[in-house]
Design a protein around this motif. Structure first.
Motif, mmCIF file in Angstrom:
data_model
loop_
_atom_site.group_PDB
_atom_site.id
_atom_site.type_symbol
_atom_site.label_atom_id
_atom_site.label_comp_id
_atom_site.label_asym_id
_atom_site.label_seq_id
_atom_site.Cartn_x
_atom_site.Cartn_y
_atom_site.Cartn_z
ATOM 1 N N ASN A 183 -9.330 3.131 4.897
ATOM 2 C CA ASN A 183 -7.979 2.647 5.505
ATOM 3 C C ASN A 183 -7.169 2.093 7.095
ATOM 4 O OD1 ASN A 183 -7.603 0.782 3.446
ATOM 5 N ND2 ASN A 183 -6.251 2.107 2.105
ATOM 6 N N HIS A 237 -6.570 -7.429 10.642
ATOM 7 C CA HIS A 237 -7.390 -5.284 10.450
ATOM 8 C C HIS A 237 -8.133 -5.338 11.365
ATOM 9 C CE1 HIS A 237 -5.110 -4.221 6.656
ATOM 10 N NE2 HIS A 237 -4.657 -5.020 6.643
ATOM 11 N N LEU A 286 0.829 -9.815 11.638
ATOM 12 C CA LEU A 286 1.072 -8.441 11.829
ATOM 13 C C LEU A 286 2.171 -7.509 10.737
ATOM 14 C CD1 LEU A 286 0.774 -5.265 13.189
ATOM 15 C CD2 LEU A 286 2.739 -5.613 14.379
ATOM 16 N N GLU A 287 3.056 -8.282 11.017
ATOM 17 C CA GLU A 287 3.843 -7.607 9.607
ATOM 18 C C GLU A 287 3.559 -8.920 8.647
ATOM 19 O OE1 GLU A 287 8.603 -9.211 7.945
ATOM 20 O OE2 GLU A 287 7.893 -10.250 9.600
ATOM 21 N N ALA A 309 -3.591 -2.117 9.696
ATOM 22 C CA ALA A 309 -3.755 -3.606 10.281
ATOM 23 C C ALA A 309 -2.572 -3.383 12.009
ATOM 24 C CB ALA A 309 -2.025 -4.428 9.452
ATOM 25 N N SER A 310 -2.927 -4.487 12.659
ATOM 26 C CA SER A 310 -2.860 -4.672 14.184
ATOM 27 C C SER A 310 -2.659 -6.726 14.244
ATOM 28 C CB SER A 310 -4.405 -4.195 14.697
ATOM 29 O OG SER A 310 -4.884 -2.805 14.392
ATOM 30 N N GLU A 348 0.748 -7.804 7.602
ATOM 31 C CA GLU A 348 -0.767 -7.125 7.423
ATOM 32 C C GLU A 348 -2.133 -8.169 6.788
ATOM 33 O OE1 GLU A 348 -0.220 -3.337 5.144
ATOM 34 O OE2 GLU A 348 1.415 -2.136 6.221
#
Length: 212
Positions: free
Chosen positions: A96, A56, A50-51, A101-102, A53
């Motif tokens: 986007n 997604h 996650l950090e 980002a997940s 990214e």
């Protein structure tokens, strides 16, 4: 590890293959984790993913909710537009918005990663093995009061493997197989470059043994 090899036969005269053609290679295996109170793999890598990214998810957290198709359409439209009208002039922003980002929820959503397995004993002997570009395919686990421990198994594929090799006292793994060939070629090129370099001594320049 699996490698496609197909036998080549002549049209007549022999039932045995004359040779074998070589095709694609596959590297796969299984990771087995002991489970205590959480999933170790997803817990170790999800926050970093996650950090960075590097993953997604379309719809973001909406895709993890139990909602109807109509609710999905409504929320996805709201997420995509998000004040951007008309949509045709803000295509990049809208794209986007719908795939933010997940944090991975499942192991198969984790981006490719490397695995280093280290070996050592009390006598100072060490070795290492590396798997490159590992991706999770399947996962399975079971729980029973008859089992002393609970485990989860994940099958994976990998892009490349560096075979088990000893590690010297300086901490550098010894090269074997393809890695040894690569290292030897690199050292040979380095030696050649050294021989072809100009050397200056007492004000005279030499190149390959000739005075310049």
């Amino acid at each position: 590890m699996y490698r496609e090899k197909k036998p080549l036969f002549i049209q007549w005269g022999s039932a045995e293959p004359r040779s074998f053609s070589r095709g694609k290679r596959g590297i796969a295996g299984t990771l087995v984790f002991t489970i205590f109170d959480k999933d170790a793999l997803i817990d170790a890598l999800a926050d970093e993913v996650l950090e960075e990214e590097s993953f997604h998810r379309i719809g973001g957290d909406i895709s993890q909710q139990a909602i109807s198709i109509d609710e999905w359409d409504e929320q996805m439209t709201k997420m995509a537009v998000d004040g951007n009208t008309p949509a045709s002039t803000n295509s990049e922003t809208i794209t986007n918005n719908i795939a933010p980002a997940s944090r991975p929820v499942y192991d198969d959503e984790i981006p490719p990663f490397d695995i280093t397995i280290s070996f050592a004993n009390e006598y100072g002997q060490k070795a290492s093995l590396v798997l490159y570009g590992v991706e999770i395919l399947n996962e399975g686990s079971g729980f029973s009061i008859d089992n002393v421990t609970s485990e989860k198994a994940c099958t994976f594929v990998a892009r490349r493997v560096k075979y088990l090799a000893p590690v010297d006292v300086s901490g550098t793994p010894q090269s074997i197989g393809a890695d040894a060939v690569s290292t030897s070629t690199s050292n040979s090129a380095s030696s050649t470059n050294t021989k072809n370099s100009n050397v200056t001594s007492a004000g005279t320049s030499y190149s390959n043994g000739s005075i310049v």
